[in-house]
Motif scaffolding. Structure first.
Motif, PDB file in Angstrom:
ATOM      1  N   LEU A 284      28.483  45.433  38.559  1.00 32.93           N
ATOM      2  CA  LEU A 284      29.865  45.711  38.163  1.00 32.93           C
ATOM      3  C   LEU A 284      30.781  45.739  39.383  1.00 32.93           C
ATOM      4  O   LEU A 284      31.920  45.252  39.346  1.00 32.93           O
ATOM      5  N   LYS A 285      30.295  46.324  40.468  1.00 30.09           N
ATOM      6  CA  LYS A 285      31.090  46.360  41.695  1.00 30.09           C
ATOM      7  C   LYS A 285      31.438  44.954  42.163  1.00 30.09           C
ATOM      8  O   LYS A 285      32.576  44.691  42.584  1.00 30.09           O
ATOM      9  N   ILE A 286      30.479  44.054  42.083  1.00 26.04           N
ATOM     10  CA  ILE A 286      30.728  42.675  42.514  1.00 26.04           C
ATOM     11  C   ILE A 286      31.821  42.039  41.676  1.00 26.04           C
ATOM     12  O   ILE A 286      32.794  41.458  42.198  1.00 26.04           O
ATOM     13  N   LEU A 287      31.691  42.154  40.362  1.00 21.18           N
ATOM     14  CA  LEU A 287      32.672  41.532  39.470  1.00 21.18           C
ATOM     15  C   LEU A 287      34.058  42.134  39.670  1.00 21.18           C
ATOM     16  O   LEU A 287      35.068  41.408  39.732  1.00 21.18           O
TER      17      LEU A 287
ATOM     18  N   VAL B  18      41.369  47.026  51.826  1.00 27.81           N
ATOM     19  CA  VAL B  18      40.537  48.205  51.555  1.00 27.81           C
ATOM     20  C   VAL B  18      40.916  48.868  50.234  1.00 27.81           C
ATOM     21  O   VAL B  18      40.035  49.210  49.437  1.00 27.81           O
ATOM     22  N   PRO B  19      42.210  49.092  49.934  1.00 27.26           N
ATOM     23  CA  PRO B  19      42.557  49.693  48.644  1.00 27.26           C
ATOM     24  C   PRO B  19      42.033  48.906  47.448  1.00 27.26           C
ATOM     25  O   PRO B  19      41.629  49.494  46.440  1.00 27.26           O
ATOM     26  N   ALA B  20      42.032  47.582  47.543  1.00 30.70           N
ATOM     27  CA  ALA B  20      41.543  46.758  46.441  1.00 30.70           C
ATOM     28  C   ALA B  20      40.045  46.991  46.220  1.00 30.70           C
ATOM     29  O   ALA B  20      39.584  47.131  45.081  1.00 30.70           O
ATOM     30  N   VAL B  21      39.279  47.061  47.304  1.00 31.84           N
ATOM     31  CA  VAL B  21      37.831  47.275  47.190  1.00 31.84           C
ATOM     32  C   VAL B  21      37.538  48.670  46.637  1.00 31.84           C
ATOM     33  O   VAL B  21      36.685  48.834  45.753  1.00 31.84           O
ATOM     34  N   ILE B  22      38.262  49.676  47.128  1.00 35.99           N
ATOM     35  CA  ILE B  22      38.037  51.043  46.643  1.00 35.99           C
ATOM     36  C   ILE B  22      38.384  51.147  45.166  1.00 35.99           C
ATOM     37  O   ILE B  22      37.678  51.806  44.390  1.00 35.99           O
ATOM     38  N   ALA B  23      39.470  50.481  44.744  1.00 34.82           N
ATOM     39  CA  ALA B  23      39.845  50.487  43.326  1.00 34.82           C
ATOM     40  C   ALA B  23      38.736  49.887  42.476  1.00 34.82           C
ATOM     41  O   ALA B  23      38.430  50.382  41.378  1.00 34.82           O
TER      42      ALA B  23
ATOM     43  N   VAL C  30      40.250  41.697  44.448  1.00 30.41           N
ATOM     44  CA  VAL C  30      40.681  40.907  45.591  1.00 30.41           C
ATOM     45  C   VAL C  30      41.594  39.766  45.146  1.00 30.41           C
ATOM     46  O   VAL C  30      42.582  39.433  45.819  1.00 30.41           O
ATOM     47  N   SER C  31      41.292  39.188  43.992  1.00 26.19           N
ATOM     48  CA  SER C  31      42.130  38.104  43.473  1.00 26.19           C
ATOM     49  C   SER C  31      43.525  38.598  43.088  1.00 26.19           C
ATOM     50  O   SER C  31      44.524  37.917  43.316  1.00 26.19           O
ATOM     51  N   CYS C  32      43.573  39.798  42.512  1.00 27.89           N
ATOM     52  CA  CYS C  32      44.853  40.336  42.027  1.00 27.89           C
ATOM     53  C   CYS C  32      45.637  41.077  43.106  1.00 27.89           C
ATOM     54  O   CYS C  32      46.874  40.982  43.159  1.00 27.89           O
ATOM     55  N   LEU C  33      44.921  41.832  43.957  1.00 31.17           N
ATOM     56  CA  LEU C  33      45.595  42.714  44.916  1.00 31.17           C
ATOM     57  C   LEU C  33      45.501  42.239  46.351  1.00 31.17           C
ATOM     58  O   LEU C  33      46.131  42.829  47.234  1.00 31.17           O
ATOM     59  N   GLY C  34      44.691  41.204  46.593  1.00 34.13           N
ATOM     60  CA  GLY C  34      44.508  40.725  47.947  1.00 34.13           C
ATOM     61  C   GLY C  34      43.287  41.351  48.601  1.00 34.13           C
ATOM     62  O   GLY C  34      42.749  42.359  48.134  1.00 34.13           O
ATOM     63  N   ALA C  35      42.849  40.763  49.707  1.00 36.04           N
ATOM     64  CA  ALA C  35      41.653  41.232  50.412  1.00 36.04           C
ATOM     65  C   ALA C  35      42.014  42.433  51.268  1.00 36.04           C
ATOM     66  O   ALA C  35      42.421  42.303  52.427  1.00 36.04           O
TER      67      ALA C  35
ATOM     68  N   VAL D 184      27.459  42.477  49.768  1.00 37.54           N
ATOM     69  CA  VAL D 184      27.712  42.274  51.197  1.00 37.54           C
ATOM     70  C   VAL D 184      28.244  40.873  51.437  1.00 37.54           C
ATOM     71  O   VAL D 184      29.207  40.664  52.191  1.00 37.54           O
ATOM     72  N   ARG D 185      27.631  39.891  50.775  1.00 38.19           N
ATOM     73  CA  ARG D 185      28.091  38.508  50.928  1.00 38.19           C
ATOM     74  C   ARG D 185      29.528  38.351  50.446  1.00 38.19           C
ATOM     75  O   ARG D 185      30.367  37.724  51.117  1.00 38.19           O
ATOM     76  N   VAL D 186      29.828  38.937  49.295  1.00 40.74           N
ATOM     77  CA  VAL D 186      31.178  38.835  48.738  1.00 40.74           C
ATOM     78  C   VAL D 186      32.193  39.490  49.668  1.00 40.74           C
ATOM     79  O   VAL D 186      33.257  38.921  49.956  1.00 40.74           O
ATOM     80  N   LEU D 187      31.877  40.681  50.142  1.00 38.24           N
ATOM     81  CA  LEU D 187      32.826  41.399  51.001  1.00 38.24           C
ATOM     82  C   LEU D 187      33.034  40.689  52.329  1.00 38.24           C
ATOM     83  O   LEU D 187      34.170  40.608  52.828  1.00 38.24           O
ATOM     84  N   THR D 188      31.951  40.185  52.924  1.00 36.07           N
ATOM     85  CA  THR D 188      32.111  39.513  54.215  1.00 36.07           C
ATOM     86  C   THR D 188      32.829  38.180  54.092  1.00 36.07           C
ATOM     87  O   THR D 188      33.423  37.697  55.057  1.00 36.07           O
ATOM     88  N   GLU D 189      32.799  37.580  52.905  1.00 31.66           N
ATOM     89  CA  GLU D 189      33.547  36.347  52.687  1.00 31.66           C
ATOM     90  C   GLU D 189      35.045  36.611  52.577  1.00 31.66           C
ATOM     91  O   GLU D 189      35.862  35.753  52.918  1.00 31.66           O
ATOM     92  N   HIS D 190      35.407  37.805  52.099  1.00 37.41           N
ATOM     93  CA  HIS D 190      36.818  38.090  51.841  1.00 37.41           C
ATOM     94  C   HIS D 190      37.448  39.022  52.873  1.00 37.41           C
ATOM     95  O   HIS D 190      38.684  39.024  53.016  1.00 37.41           O
ATOM     96  N   LEU D 191      36.636  39.823  53.568  1.00 39.62           N
ATOM     97  CA  LEU D 191      37.181  40.787  54.517  1.00 39.62           C
ATOM     98  C   LEU D 191      36.813  40.399  55.943  1.00 39.62           C
ATOM     99  O   LEU D 191      35.657  40.070  56.225  1.00 39.62           O
TER     100      LEU D 191
END
Length: 428
Positions: free
Chosen positions: A161-164, A177-182, A170-175, A31-38
């Motif tokens: 694993l999801k966090i990593l 939704v598709p990047a998170v789902i991938a 996010v680093s490769c594809l950008g912040a 949650v922390r990671v996602l809210t920092e990037h999204l």
């Protein structure tokens, strides 16, 4: 006193607690990671997309997974594990065909109505739901076989694993939704592959059986049908909160609510889920095929005690959330999400009430009485949808949270009445 049994149960519970701590901690860090990037709007888009997975899980996979786990102890007792595993595999393949067909219909429908941006989400979301279903089924079999360490390790590993992978995507594809789902799909593929490997090694999933699996398929499928009947209503109730906020509010409201749900509702449900995972195989083994009244009666008192403990834990969680919600949000989410922290105690209350109801449902499932929950599941689903849209249209996020508390309260009371009636009838 049977010390060897006590030590074995303590060891099993220890593994489950370890795995659940790793999973809950990983979920909070995610949650922390996602809210920092999204941004909240993007988080809301992700939450809406994940409702498709909820539909697949509730209607197709949820009942199948529960049924497969329930019938393990019966197959073991009858010494028919080989044919049981063969039947389970075939049912999963049938479910896969149904889900892929559904995914194709969703793809065609979105294309027909001109929702081109959402089309790209369908394939990954369907794949993610399939992987999640297979993983849940494999974990259910391993858990029923009392291989707790494998289940715990895979549950904890998947969360981290999801966090990593999210950070990498996010680093490769950008912040986005598709990047998170991938990233989610990648984590699930690795975990499901590992679960399948251990399932083959420990239980010989691929072992050829000369027996006809048709009867087992019929029993497992029939037992899963009530879950599918009410699954549509349960999904509608669990998803309508987000869609109501999107309709009457904004995509940002959906994102704020999703974070609130993950921090307040999810942890207590996962905590009680640890107890359910621990007790499930024990209940199933004691109840057998649920034809012996003495075997069913041996777990009734335990069911009530655990349910009361769930309610007590809910009260403690509610009080702690009242005192610490600002501090929790300060640590676990970025500043743009903190305006809704005052609603966290009510989310904890809703999650605890629902979890207590699930504890009572476990007893009914172990008694092979899942079908008697149909009315409760359907009508609480209808109530939930109505309450979410009504309260969401008037009060927004606070209204939807209040609706969730009410529906969860109705659910646990209804399950309590069903459980009391069932216990009373079985005692005659």
């Amino acid at each position: 006193m049977n010390w060897s049994r006590i030590f074995r149960l303590a060891r099993e519970m220890g593994w489950l607690v370890f795995g659940q701590l790793a999973a809950v901690t990983g979920t909070l860090v995610l949650v922390r990671v996602l809210t920092e990037h999204l941004a909240p709007e993007t988080y809301g888009e992700l939450a809406l997309g994940l409702t498709l997975i909820g539909l697949i899980n509730q209607v197709v996979l949820g009942g199948v997974v529960t049924s497969i786990g329930r019938y393990y102890s019966i197959a073991f007792e009858k010494q028919e594990l080989g044919v049981y595993l063969k039947a389970s595999k075939r049912i999963l393949w049938i479910s896969t065909v149904i889900i892929l067909t559904f995914g194709g219909l969703c793809f065609g429908g979105l294309q027909f109505f001109g929702y081109d941006p959402q089309i790209d989400f369908v394939g990954p979301l369907v794949l993610f739901s399939l992987l999640g279903g297979y993983g849940a089924a494999y974990s259910g079999i391993l858990n029923a076989a009392r291989l707790r360490s494998l289940v715990a390790l895979h549950g904890g590993v998947e969360a981290w694993l999801k966090i990593l992978l999210v950070l990498g995507a996010v680093s490769c594809l950008g912040a986005s939704v598709p990047a998170v789902i991938a990233a989610y799909v990648g984590a699930s593929m690795l975990v499901v592959g590992s679960l399948y490997f251990f399932l083959q090694s420990c239980l010989h999933l691929e072992k050829k059986s000369t027996e006809n699996s048709g009867e087992w398929i019929k029993h497992i499928w029939k037992y899963s049908l009530p879950f599918s009947y009410w699954g549509v209503f349960v999904w509608a109730q669990q998803s309508s909160d987000r869609w109501a906020l999107d309709l009457f509010g904004s995509r940002e409201d959906v994102g704020l609510y999703a974070v609130l749900f993950q921090l307040g509702y999810t942890p207590i449900v996962m905590t009680v889920g640890t107890v359910v995972s621990f007790l499930g195989p024990i209940f199933y083994q004691r109840a057998g095929d649920a034809t012996d009244e003495r075997r069913r009666g041996s777990v009734r008192a335990l069911t009530w005690r655990i349910t009361l403990a769930c309610l007590g834990l809910t009260g403690v969680g509610f009080a702690l959330a009242c005192l610490m919600h600002e501090w929790i949000f300060a640590w676990l989410v970025s500043p743009q999400y903190r305006s809704v922290s005052y609603l966290m105690p009510w989310m904890v209350l809703a999650g605890g009430l629902f979890a207590a109801g699930q504890m009572l449902a476990l007893k009914l499932i172990s008694d092979m009485q899942a079908s008697i929950m149909t009315s409760a599941k359907i009508w609480t689903g209808v109530l939930g949808v109505s309450a979410n849209f009504y309260a969401g249209s008037i009060l927004g996020v606070p209204g939807v949270v209040g609706a969730l508390v009410i529906v969860s309260g109705v659910y646990v009371i209804w399950m309590l009445l069903l459980a009391r009636k069932n216990f009373s009838m079985k005692s005659l």
